[in-house]
Design an enzyme around this catalytic site. Sequence first.
Site: not given
Length: 133
Positions: A52, A103, A122, A125
């Site tokens: 990130d 992806r 996350n 979740t």
Amino acid sequence: GITVELQPMSTRGDKILDSPLAKIGGKGLFVKELENALLEGRSDIAVHSTKDVPMELPDGLDLSIICKRHDPCDALCFPKGSTKATIDDLPEGATVGTSSLRRQSQLLLKRPDLKFVELRGNVNTRLAKLDSG
């Protein structure tokens, strides 16, 4: 001894889950609050996932340590009770949830028929969203 005070933070990227990252500011959304805390002297160090962290850091900040990482491989998860085990088990035109453009590109190379929907949050979740349909 050293006294340490943890300062847990939620970033904009953690809070805005209903929009694709590319539309709301990209990866910098996950570190801006950390950068500000460091630059303003509210924190002495920050720990975050390297994936990130933008390529260029603001003046006054350095990426000083990169820890040994665990297995970096992605995982394809299916709903609880599913008998599917691989990408080849998905039916033609199946829908895959991911917010990662990387992806999506990798999966499309192998399965150009796949469709994608944004899936943010996350791990817990995302798994809960998968199991709830």
